[in-house]
Design a protein around this motif. Structure first.
Motif, PDB file in Angstrom:
ATOM      1  N   ALA A 272       0.790  -1.309  -0.029  1.00  0.00           N
ATOM      2  CA  ALA A 272       0.028   0.152   0.083  1.00  0.00           C
ATOM      3  C   ALA A 272       0.866   1.181   0.070  1.00  0.00           C
ATOM      4  CB  ALA A 272      -0.871  -0.080   1.243  1.00  0.00           C
ATOM      5  N   LEU A 273       1.967   1.249   0.775  1.00  0.00           N
ATOM      6  CA  LEU A 273       2.805   2.541   0.888  1.00  0.00           C
ATOM      7  C   LEU A 273       3.662   2.519  -0.561  1.00  0.00           C
ATOM      8  CD1 LEU A 273       4.543   1.886   4.295  1.00  0.00           C
ATOM      9  CD2 LEU A 273       2.797   3.929   3.492  1.00  0.00           C
ATOM     10  N   ALA A 274       3.716   1.456  -1.365  1.00  0.00           N
ATOM     11  CA  ALA A 274       4.283   1.780  -2.803  1.00  0.00           C
ATOM     12  C   ALA A 274       3.407   2.267  -3.563  1.00  0.00           C
ATOM     13  CB  ALA A 274       4.729   0.329  -3.234  1.00  0.00           C
ATOM     14  N   ARG A 275       2.067   2.586  -3.411  1.00  0.00           N
ATOM     15  CA  ARG A 275       1.021   2.721  -4.345  1.00  0.00           C
ATOM     16  C   ARG A 275       0.618   4.335  -4.062  1.00  0.00           C
ATOM     17  NH1 ARG A 275      -3.438  -1.108  -5.880  1.00  0.00           N
ATOM     18  NH2 ARG A 275      -4.631   0.895  -5.589  1.00  0.00           N
ATOM     19  N   GLU A 276       0.930   5.137  -5.204  1.00  0.00           N
ATOM     20  CA  GLU A 276       0.739   6.687  -4.968  1.00  0.00           C
ATOM     21  C   GLU A 276      -0.580   6.926  -4.374  1.00  0.00           C
ATOM     22  OE1 GLU A 276       1.268   9.303  -8.466  1.00  0.00           O
ATOM     23  OE2 GLU A 276       3.127   7.992  -8.602  1.00  0.00           O
ATOM     24  N   ASP A 277      -1.568   6.197  -4.886  1.00  0.00           N
ATOM     25  CA  ASP A 277      -2.984   6.606  -4.249  1.00  0.00           C
ATOM     26  C   ASP A 277      -3.366   6.321  -2.979  1.00  0.00           C
ATOM     27  OD1 ASP A 277      -3.009   3.833  -5.180  1.00  0.00           O
ATOM     28  OD2 ASP A 277      -5.026   3.600  -5.370  1.00  0.00           O
ATOM     29  N   LEU A 278      -2.436   5.601  -2.222  1.00  0.00           N
ATOM     30  CA  LEU A 278      -2.611   5.252  -0.937  1.00  0.00           C
ATOM     31  C   LEU A 278      -1.585   5.968   0.071  1.00  0.00           C
ATOM     32  CD1 LEU A 278      -3.853   1.427  -1.753  1.00  0.00           C
ATOM     33  CD2 LEU A 278      -5.381   3.258  -0.944  1.00  0.00           C
TER      34      LEU A 278
END
Ligand code: G1P
Length: 297
Positions: A272-278
């Motif tokens: 999740a931390l690797a996802r820009e939207d999250l």
């Protein structure tokens, strides 16, 4: 030129008891990391490595897995009607070409080696990959692709490996190192789940393999190993005894043990931390809860 690795086996017959009650009606492999089921990560990794045929070794109650890789006509029609092209695009990744995917049942839980053996007729006389979907590996270049490249150089049998803390070694297949060449290790022996204190090293087998079809012939012997199960580790170790090469490959990437709750949670947070939207929202939340936890101590 070596024969290309185009087939992969995904052993997915396990009951997933560590995740009960969730796994009472949902196969473990469908459980989601952020918004993709575990199995999707494994499939994407296999595709990136050039795999064209996907062989699932399943068991009773895994129907949701078969549906996951099927088209969903009603859902797709609905999305099309609403002009949701982005969601249709996401769904595309879950579809398989007809004939690219096969399901074989393992009728009895007799171990990982037995599960792989169940797929023998679909493998035939080719090198093949095995991916254990519980081991999720985040890497710039997907782990299996790294291994396929290593295989093109060395051939043989290659198992993904990484050092684990000595107190955890008894939970893994462990390599006895003959020669350490850095990212590649020539293997002298392999032990499945060695008793504490007897492990030959702390270099553990992680769930990615590129194997020669001889390993399947070794499995024909149905040798019972650790835990009373037919172990893949033993069938690979038999290759060393026959003086054929086996290598450990220290992959570049971070492995999460999604067969355990702690590992699954760590993978969830990390992905999740690797996802820009999250990222921003989750990071702020983690910051607050850890600060609160510290203050309460
Ligand atoms: C399996 C293999 C073991 C390997 C491990 C990696 O064990 O038998 O050799 O080290 O996967 O995750 P399991 O975790 O199914 O007990």
């Amino acid at each position: 030129m070596r024969k290309k690795v185009t087939k992969a086996i995904f052993p997915v017959a396990g009951l997933g008891t560590r995740f009960l009650p969730a796994t009472k009606s949902v196969p473990k492999e469908i459980m989601t990391l952020v918004d993709r089921p575990l199995i999707q990560y494994a499939i994407d990794e296999a595709r990136a490595a050039g795999i064209k045929e996907f062989i699932f070794v399943t068991s009773r109650g895994k129907g949701a897995l078969e549906d996951y890789f099927d088209t969903a006509p009603q859902l797709e029609a609905e999305l099309r009607k609403k002009g949701k092209e982005d969601l249709l695009e996401i769904l595309k990744n879950t579809n398989m070409d007809s004939g690219a995917i096969a399901y074989i049942r393992q009728h009895k839980a007799m171990g990982l080696g037995h599960a792989v053996w169940c797929a023998r007729r679909l493998i035939g006389h080719e090198p093949f990959a095995v991916i254990l979907p519980d081991d999720v590996i985040a890497a710039e270049k997907p782990c299996l692709q790294q291994m396929v490249e290593a295989y093109e150089e060395t051939g043989g049998n290659i198992v993904a490996s990484m050092e684990v803390s000595p107190d955890k070694a008894s939970s893994y297949g462990i390599l006895d190192i003959k020669e350490d060449m850095g990212s590649m290790v020539a293997v002298r022996g392999m032990v499945e789940k060695p008793a504490k204190g007897t492990e030959p090293s702390n270099l553990a087998v992680i769930g990615r393999y590129i194997l020669t079809p001889r390993v399947l012939s070794n499995l024909n012997k149905m040798k019972v190993g650790a835990g009373g199960e037919i172990q893949l580790t033993d069938a690979i170790a038999a290759e060393i005894e026959a003086e054929r090469p086996v290598y450990g490959y220290r992959f570049r990437g971070q492995r999460f043990d999604c067969g355990s709750k702690a590992g699954f949670l760590q993978a969830t947070v990390s992905f999740a931390l690797a996802r820009e939207d999250l990222r921003d929202e989750l990071a702020a939340f983690l910051h607050t809860v850890t600060a609160e936890q510290k203050a309460a101590q």
